[in-house]
Design an enzyme around this catalytic site. Structure first.
Site, PDB file in Angstrom:
ATOM      1  N   HIS A  95       8.332  34.812  65.056  1.00  0.00           N
ATOM      2  CA  HIS A  95       7.608  33.760  64.051  1.00  0.00           C
ATOM      3  C   HIS A  95       8.335  33.808  62.958  1.00  0.00           C
ATOM      4  O   HIS A  95       9.393  34.448  62.643  1.00  0.00           O
ATOM      5  CB  HIS A  95       6.235  34.181  63.751  1.00  0.00           C
ATOM      6  CG  HIS A  95       6.175  35.600  63.380  1.00  0.00           C
ATOM      7  ND1 HIS A  95       5.724  36.587  64.081  1.00  0.00           N
ATOM      8  CD2 HIS A  95       6.176  35.856  62.100  1.00  0.00           C
ATOM      9  CE1 HIS A  95       5.739  37.566  63.310  1.00  0.00           C
ATOM     10  NE2 HIS A  95       6.115  37.423  62.132  1.00  0.00           N
ATOM     11  N   ARG A 138       4.501  32.803  52.753  1.00  0.00           N
ATOM     12  CA  ARG A 138       3.419  33.174  51.741  1.00  0.00           C
ATOM     13  C   ARG A 138       2.852  32.099  51.208  1.00  0.00           C
ATOM     14  O   ARG A 138       3.350  30.997  50.704  1.00  0.00           O
ATOM     15  CB  ARG A 138       4.167  34.195  50.904  1.00  0.00           C
ATOM     16  CG  ARG A 138       4.434  35.459  51.154  1.00  0.00           C
ATOM     17  CD  ARG A 138       4.954  36.355  50.045  1.00  0.00           C
ATOM     18  NE  ARG A 138       5.167  37.598  50.657  1.00  0.00           N
ATOM     19  CZ  ARG A 138       6.326  37.875  50.968  1.00  0.00           C
ATOM     20  NH1 ARG A 138       7.378  37.118  51.211  1.00  0.00           N
ATOM     21  NH2 ARG A 138       6.804  39.273  51.517  1.00  0.00           N
ATOM     22  N   GLU A 140       3.774  32.271  60.722  1.00  0.00           N
ATOM     23  CA  GLU A 140       2.679  33.244  60.381  1.00  0.00           C
ATOM     24  C   GLU A 140       2.488  32.816  58.635  1.00  0.00           C
ATOM     25  O   GLU A 140       3.479  32.691  57.898  1.00  0.00           O
ATOM     26  CB  GLU A 140       3.279  34.468  60.173  1.00  0.00           C
ATOM     27  CG  GLU A 140       2.383  35.543  59.695  1.00  0.00           C
ATOM     28  CD  GLU A 140       2.962  37.053  59.607  1.00  0.00           C
ATOM     29  OE1 GLU A 140       2.940  37.688  58.578  1.00  0.00           O
ATOM     30  OE2 GLU A 140       4.012  37.393  60.456  1.00  0.00           O
ATOM     31  N   ASN A 150      -1.769  36.624  50.353  1.00  0.00           N
ATOM     32  CA  ASN A 150      -2.013  37.962  49.482  1.00  0.00           C
ATOM     33  C   ASN A 150      -3.294  37.630  48.640  1.00  0.00           C
ATOM     34  O   ASN A 150      -3.059  36.667  47.893  1.00  0.00           O
ATOM     35  CB  ASN A 150      -0.841  38.367  48.909  1.00  0.00           C
ATOM     36  CG  ASN A 150       0.206  38.789  49.847  1.00  0.00           C
ATOM     37  OD1 ASN A 150      -0.081  39.725  50.713  1.00  0.00           O
ATOM     38  ND2 ASN A 150       1.262  38.195  49.821  1.00  0.00           N
ATOM     39  N   HIS A 203      14.277  25.286  55.170  1.00  0.00           N
ATOM     40  CA  HIS A 203      13.251  24.368  55.885  1.00  0.00           C
ATOM     41  C   HIS A 203      12.696  24.861  57.254  1.00  0.00           C
ATOM     42  O   HIS A 203      13.739  25.569  57.665  1.00  0.00           O
ATOM     43  CB  HIS A 203      13.303  22.909  55.618  1.00  0.00           C
ATOM     44  CG  HIS A 203      14.766  22.755  56.669  1.00  0.00           C
ATOM     45  ND1 HIS A 203      16.029  22.558  56.065  1.00  0.00           N
ATOM     46  CD2 HIS A 203      14.855  22.243  58.004  1.00  0.00           C
ATOM     47  CE1 HIS A 203      16.851  22.138  56.933  1.00  0.00           C
ATOM     48  NE2 HIS A 203      16.284  22.015  58.247  1.00  0.00           N
ATOM     49  N   GLU A 235      11.203  19.651  58.197  1.00  0.00           N
ATOM     50  CA  GLU A 235      12.283  18.594  58.596  1.00  0.00           C
ATOM     51  C   GLU A 235      11.794  17.933  59.804  1.00  0.00           C
ATOM     52  O   GLU A 235      11.283  18.889  60.827  1.00  0.00           O
ATOM     53  CB  GLU A 235      13.552  19.126  58.685  1.00  0.00           C
ATOM     54  CG  GLU A 235      14.612  17.955  59.128  1.00  0.00           C
ATOM     55  CD  GLU A 235      16.014  18.587  59.265  1.00  0.00           C
ATOM     56  OE1 GLU A 235      17.166  17.772  59.192  1.00  0.00           O
ATOM     57  OE2 GLU A 235      16.201  19.580  59.582  1.00  0.00           O
TER      58      GLU A 235
END
Length: 131
Positions: free
Chosen positions: A5, A9, A56, A60, A74, A122
């Site tokens: 993966h 964030r 993923e 937070n 990207h 993209e």
């Protein structure tokens, strides 16, 4: 070895999940809160994690915005028709930041969209790029 993966964030998990599932057509594969660490992980993708790489989304708790920096590039997705993909993404509320067309100094047809946190995605038209 295989790619599992890519982690991003995100400042608003619900908004990001909506973008990747409703605008780009991925599925929410799993989601788990980690109260002791004060974060939530959500995994999205077009196929199950056992079959291919996914994204993923890490939220937070209490952090609403990140500095993207200048090192990140990207995520790339292959699409059947880049212009149609842009039209569909725009119709679903997505932000197209570069319309479909040939890349500079080449013939590969590309476009770029932006997720709610400013990450670039993209779109590469199938059959127009070399491997």
């Amino acid at each position: 070895m295989r790619m599992l993966h890519t982690m991003l964030r995100v400042g608003n998990l619900e908004r990001s999940i909506a973008f990747y599932t409703e605008v780009l057509g991925m599925r929410l594969l799993r989601r788990h809160d980690y109260p002791d660490g004060k974060f939530t992980l959500a995994f999205v993708g077009y196929q199950d994690e056992t079959d291919g790489a996914v994204i993923e989304l890490t939220h937070n708790w209490g952090v609403e915005q990140y500095e993207l920096g200048n090192a990140y590039g990207h995520i790339a997705l292959e699409v059947a028709d880049a212009k149609k993909a842009c039209d569909d993404i725009r119709a679903r509320g997505g932000k197209v930041v570069r319309e479909a067309g040939p890349m500079k100094h080449g013939s590969t047809v590309i476009a770029f969209v932006e997720d709610p946190d400013g990450y670039k995605v993209e779109l590469i038209e199938h059959g127009t790029h070399g491997r």
